[in-house]
Scaffold this motif. Structure first.
Motif, short mmCIF file in Angstrom:
data_model
loop_
_atom_site.label_atom_id
_atom_site.label_comp_id
_atom_site.label_asym_id
_atom_site.label_seq_id
_atom_site.Cartn_x
_atom_site.Cartn_y
_atom_site.Cartn_z
N GLY A 1 0.90 -1.36 0.05
CA GLY A 1 0.06 -0.06 -0.09
C GLY A 1 0.72 1.19 -0.03
N LEU A 2 2.07 1.24 0.30
CA LEU A 2 3.04 2.41 0.31
C LEU A 2 3.09 2.95 -1.08
N ARG A 3 2.87 4.10 -1.22
CA ARG A 3 2.87 4.60 -2.81
C ARG A 3 3.56 6.19 -2.83
N TYR A 4 4.27 6.50 -3.87
CA TYR A 4 4.81 7.68 -3.91
C TYR A 4 4.94 7.82 -5.50
N THR A 5 5.29 9.37 -5.76
CA THR A 5 5.27 9.78 -7.03
C THR A 5 6.49 10.41 -7.64
N LYS A 6 7.07 10.01 -8.68
CA LYS A 6 8.37 10.51 -8.99
C LYS A 6 8.00 11.27 -10.15
N HIS A 7 8.61 12.73 -10.29
CA HIS A 7 8.31 13.58 -11.39
C HIS A 7 9.63 13.78 -12.12
N ILE B 1 4.65 5.08 -8.02
CA ILE B 1 5.36 3.73 -7.70
C ILE B 1 4.71 3.24 -6.64
N SER B 2 3.92 1.91 -6.46
CA SER B 2 3.30 1.36 -5.42
C SER B 2 3.72 0.14 -4.96
N ILE B 3 3.98 -0.03 -3.66
CA ILE B 3 4.35 -1.47 -3.10
C ILE B 3 3.05 -2.22 -3.17
N LEU B 4 3.00 -3.45 -4.07
CA LEU B 4 2.02 -4.36 -3.93
C LEU B 4 1.93 -5.25 -2.72
N SER C 1 6.37 -4.60 -6.60
CA SER C 1 5.89 -3.34 -6.79
C SER C 1 5.22 -3.08 -8.33
N GLU C 2 4.72 -1.92 -8.43
CA GLU C 2 4.10 -1.60 -9.72
C GLU C 2 4.59 -0.17 -10.06
#
Length: 150
Positions: free
Chosen positions: A42-48, A58-61, A71-72
């Motif tokens: 459920g951990l998610r973050y965005t890279k620009h 990016i999401s930890i599945l 991850s996805e």
């Protein structure tokens, strides 16, 4: 695509590397300091990427230290799922590396192009694992035991 390799690293070294790399990436992207306890499903973050004005989510599945990481990575162009499953065998680490690139559909390529593309992907996947091993070994060799006064 699935690739299995045995690396000359310990399970602890591999997961320490994986977690540190992920935490550093999250910090660079979000300026948030997280700990290894925060790495979970459920951990998610965005890279620009400002140079090409793109956004990567990016999401930890799934994650269980010592067993697996999944991850996805989603961008405008593609969706990539990456996973590592590990098992200790004779003081070495067996890693099953799975990578699925949604945009890579074999039916869109002729047989020769599909074989060529698969060879390139397997080569990159192998390089990724051996680069991880090289970094871990370099860190291990450069580690200096702290000296504490009695």
């Amino acid at each position: 695509m699935k690739l299995t390799r045995i690396l000359k690293v310990t399970e602890t070294e591999f997961y320490d590397f994986l977690e540190n790399d992920l935490l550093n990436n999250i910090y660079q992207c979000t300026n948030k300091k997280l700990s290894s306890k925060d790495i979970k499903k459920g951990l998610r973050y965005t890279k620009h990427d400002e140079s090409v004005y793109s956004r990567i989510d990016i999401s930890i599945l799934d994650y269980k230290r010592g067993e697996f990481y999944k991850s996805e990575i989603k961008s405008i162009a593609d969706r990539i799922t990456i996973s590592f499953e590990t098992e200790v065998i004779d003081n070495e680490l067996k890693i099953v590396f799975n990578q699925h690139i949604e945009g890579f559909e074999s039916k869109k390529h002729n047989k020769f192009m599909r074989m060529f593309s698969e060879a390139v992907y397997y080569g990159r996947m192998t390089d990724t694992l051996y680069d991880i091993q090289k970094k871990i070994v370099t860190n291990r060799e450069n580690f200096i035991e702290p000296i504490f006064p009695n």
